[in-house]
Design a protein around this motif. Structure first.
Motif, mmCIF file in Angstrom:
data_model
loop_
_atom_site.group_PDB
_atom_site.id
_atom_site.type_symbol
_atom_site.label_atom_id
_atom_site.label_comp_id
_atom_site.label_asym_id
_atom_site.label_seq_id
_atom_site.Cartn_x
_atom_site.Cartn_y
_atom_site.Cartn_z
ATOM 1 N N PRO A 73 9.873 -9.293 2.317
ATOM 2 C CA PRO A 73 10.366 -9.272 3.720
ATOM 3 C C PRO A 73 11.252 -10.783 3.613
ATOM 4 O O PRO A 73 12.330 -11.144 4.181
ATOM 5 C CB PRO A 73 9.853 -8.801 4.730
ATOM 6 N N ASP A 74 10.398 -11.753 3.486
ATOM 7 C CA ASP A 74 10.775 -13.031 3.782
ATOM 8 C C ASP A 74 11.847 -13.570 2.940
ATOM 9 O O ASP A 74 12.700 -14.631 3.191
ATOM 10 C CB ASP A 74 9.765 -14.040 3.482
ATOM 11 N N ALA A 100 3.859 -12.442 1.990
ATOM 12 C CA ALA A 100 3.591 -10.988 1.676
ATOM 13 C C ALA A 100 4.375 -10.216 0.849
ATOM 14 O O ALA A 100 5.783 -10.237 1.281
ATOM 15 C CB ALA A 100 3.200 -10.488 2.963
ATOM 16 N N LEU A 102 4.752 -5.994 -0.346
ATOM 17 C CA LEU A 102 4.088 -4.769 -0.126
ATOM 18 C C LEU A 102 4.868 -3.598 -0.574
ATOM 19 O O LEU A 102 6.021 -3.618 -0.890
ATOM 20 C CB LEU A 102 4.033 -4.565 1.625
ATOM 21 N N ASP A 104 6.481 -0.626 0.498
ATOM 22 C CA ASP A 104 6.952 -0.019 1.903
ATOM 23 C C ASP A 104 7.667 1.376 1.896
ATOM 24 O O ASP A 104 8.318 1.815 2.835
ATOM 25 C CB ASP A 104 8.084 -1.062 2.407
ATOM 26 N N HIS A 111 -2.310 3.447 1.228
ATOM 27 C CA HIS A 111 -0.823 2.849 1.342
ATOM 28 C C HIS A 111 -1.271 1.413 2.229
ATOM 29 O O HIS A 111 -0.598 0.447 1.774
ATOM 30 C CB HIS A 111 0.105 3.716 2.144
ATOM 31 N N PHE A 117 0.447 -11.187 -2.233
ATOM 32 C CA PHE A 117 1.061 -12.213 -1.903
ATOM 33 C C PHE A 117 1.857 -13.168 -3.133
ATOM 34 O O PHE A 117 1.083 -13.173 -4.163
ATOM 35 C CB PHE A 117 0.043 -13.206 -1.212
ATOM 36 N N PRO B 199 8.131 -6.461 9.180
ATOM 37 C CA PRO B 199 8.253 -5.812 8.103
ATOM 38 C C PRO B 199 7.204 -6.170 7.010
ATOM 39 O O PRO B 199 6.648 -5.166 6.229
ATOM 40 C CB PRO B 199 9.392 -5.970 7.613
ATOM 41 N N GLN B 200 6.667 -7.222 7.133
ATOM 42 C CA GLN B 200 5.715 -7.773 6.067
ATOM 43 C C GLN B 200 4.343 -7.066 6.284
ATOM 44 O O GLN B 200 3.523 -6.811 5.326
ATOM 45 C CB GLN B 200 5.428 -9.275 6.553
ATOM 46 N N ASP B 202 4.764 -3.464 7.227
ATOM 47 C CA ASP B 202 5.223 -2.280 7.681
ATOM 48 C C ASP B 202 5.540 -1.909 8.919
ATOM 49 O O ASP B 202 5.491 -0.573 9.203
ATOM 50 C CB ASP B 202 4.438 -1.182 6.634
ATOM 51 N N ARG B 206 13.739 1.032 8.430
ATOM 52 C CA ARG B 206 14.663 0.463 7.542
ATOM 53 C C ARG B 206 16.028 0.423 8.101
ATOM 54 O O ARG B 206 16.711 -0.377 8.344
ATOM 55 C CB ARG B 206 14.738 1.106 6.250
ATOM 56 N N GLN B 259 -3.546 -10.949 7.310
ATOM 57 C CA GLN B 259 -3.092 -9.688 6.878
ATOM 58 C C GLN B 259 -3.393 -8.581 7.880
ATOM 59 O O GLN B 259 -4.144 -8.870 8.952
ATOM 60 C CB GLN B 259 -3.668 -9.113 5.835
ATOM 61 N N LYS B 260 -2.661 -7.255 8.040
ATOM 62 C CA LYS B 260 -2.629 -6.344 8.898
ATOM 63 C C LYS B 260 -4.509 -5.993 8.806
ATOM 64 O O LYS B 260 -4.925 -5.646 7.821
ATOM 65 C CB LYS B 260 -1.990 -5.151 8.769
#
Lengths: 123, 297
Positions: A73-74, A100, A102, A104, A111, A117, B199-200, B202, B206, B259-260
């Motif tokens: 995303p960045d 990050a 991921l 998605d 998941h 990274f 969004p990093q 989730d 979208r 992190q999450k």
């Protein structure tokens, strides 16, 4: 004569290979780094990818099992990684730091942990 | 788009009140008519039935039951209760998915309320596009209902693994909104944030901005969602978005962990970070209110 012909052929072959290598090197310089990355339930083959700021990179993605997503995303980068298809994303990190990436696309039990990274350095 | 992020303290200061109860950006704060009766509803979210990690929640089988018991004994019973997704912990096994959904359904049946509403989260419905959810819980994945003058819209941003609302649902939303007055009180219920919260991790839909753009002409809109497992408030223009706590495990807010992260159980403060929400529509002239309620040991 036969020896001259042999030497000529060898020289031509060497020149051809050298030319190919030079062309490949030139292509590589223009396209930047190329990194293969496999997305499979529920990990990426490289949890950390080291990149240089300002240098283009192509991530060549494959998946054996699910249409995972690859998202950074960045850097506003994302792609669906369709099983059986080679998918490439090319971008140039314009900032240094830790960013990050991921999956998605919700892919199952693991998941939430399918991420990694990009480590982007200045030099 | 005027998009702003507020901390909880900022949001309460903006609302001009303190404590757990605060005036929200709910529809009707300014326009709620004298003729509209009061009502309240309860939001329960992210139950994750089937989750099993004692380091995070050693009472994974008892937390929902405790919440149900508390809700059933509230002084002011709700008009309805809504579960905002992730009723079950995901599993790759379709049989286990169905079993978890059945067990959840049977427990939710113990709730004493005139109406209990459900919709799915990605843990329930993404792997089979809602097939097991619809078979066990029933009903469509997105729908509307009206309650005492408020128009409720349930949006599905989880049954496509993508996760998206999709062109078909966005067109459906457009058609539904076309029937509403510009000052109609509208409450949107959905699982994921419609805006790009982070969004990093989730935490986004979208194509969620397409829905927000459609809602923007309406003066009185609020969105209630789950997915992020902690209380969070955010404004996109005049539209308020309120995330609820989970009833299984709290997640770290953005900026508090690299992190999450599922936050570990705190034996000194059991059930910390878990809870549910009551939403009150009060009498004309006073704002509607929300209250975050903890799970009691």
């Amino acid at each position: 004569m036969r020896r001259f012909a042999h030497n000529l052929a060898a020289t031509a072959a060497i020149a051809g290979v050298a030319g190919y290598l030079l062309a490949a090197a030139a292509h590589g310089a223009a396209a930047g780094e190329r990194i293969a990355l496999v997305a499979a339930k529920f990990t990426f083959s490289q949890p950390e990818i080291r990149l240089k700021k300002g240098r283009p990179v192509t991530i060549a993605l494959t998946s054996p099992d699910f249409m995972h997503g690859f998202s950074v995303p960045d850097f506003n980068v994302r792609a669906d990684v369709v099983p059986g298809k080679a998918v490439e994303v090319t971008f140039t990190p314009d900032r240094s730091g830790r960013f990050a990436f991921l999956c998605d696309n919700f892919c199952g039990e693991g998941h939430d942990h399918m991420s990694g990274f990009l480590i982007v350095t200045d030099d | 788009m005027d998009e702003q992020r507020y901390s909880r303290r900022d949001f309460m200061q903006m609302a001009g009140v303190g404590g757990l109860v605060f005036a929200s950006g709910l529809p009707g704060c300014a326009t709620y008519g004298q003729s509209r009766p009061d009502f309240n509803f309860i939001q329960l979210s992210d139950i994750h039935w089937g989750y099993d990690n004692p380091k995070v929640n050693p009472d994974s089988k008892g937390t929902l039951r405790k919440a149900i018991a508390t809700v059933n004994n509230l002084e002011q019973p709700p008009d309805f209760i809504v579960f905002t997704g992730d009723l079950t912990q995901t599993t790759d096994d379709p049989k286990v998915r169905r079993q978890r959904l059945r067990e959840f359904r049977d427990m939710a049946a113990e709730l004493k309320a005139p109406k209990v509403l459900f919709f799915a989260g990605e843990h329930d419905a993404s792997l089979d596009r809602g097939e097991a959810y619809q078979e066990i819980i029933g009903g469509p994945l997105y729908y509307t209902f009206d309650h005492k003058g408020v128009h409720f819209i349930v949006l599905d941003n989880i049954s496509d693994p993508a996760p998206i609302l999709g062109a078909k649902q966005i067109e459906w939303l457009k058609t539904d909104l076309a029937r509403q007055q510009p000052d109609a009180p509208i409450v949107v219920l959905t699982h994921r944030p419609l805006f790009s919260l982070y969004p990093q991790w989730d935490w986004a839909t979208r194509d969620g901005m397409a829905a927000i753009d459609l809602l923007m002409p309406y003066k009185n809109v609020a969105v209630f969602y789950g997915h992020i497992h902690h209380e969070h408030h955010h404004m996109t223009g005049h539209i308020a978005h309120h995330a609820a706590q989970s009833l299984m495990f709290p997640l770290s807010p953005v900026g508090t962990a690299p992190q999450k992260t599922q936050l570990p159980w705190d034996a000194a403060q059991p059930y910390k970070g878990l809870g549910y929400r009551t939403v009150q529509a009060t009498a004309a002239g006073t704002p509607q209110r929300m209250q975050e309620l903890p799970v009691k040991a």
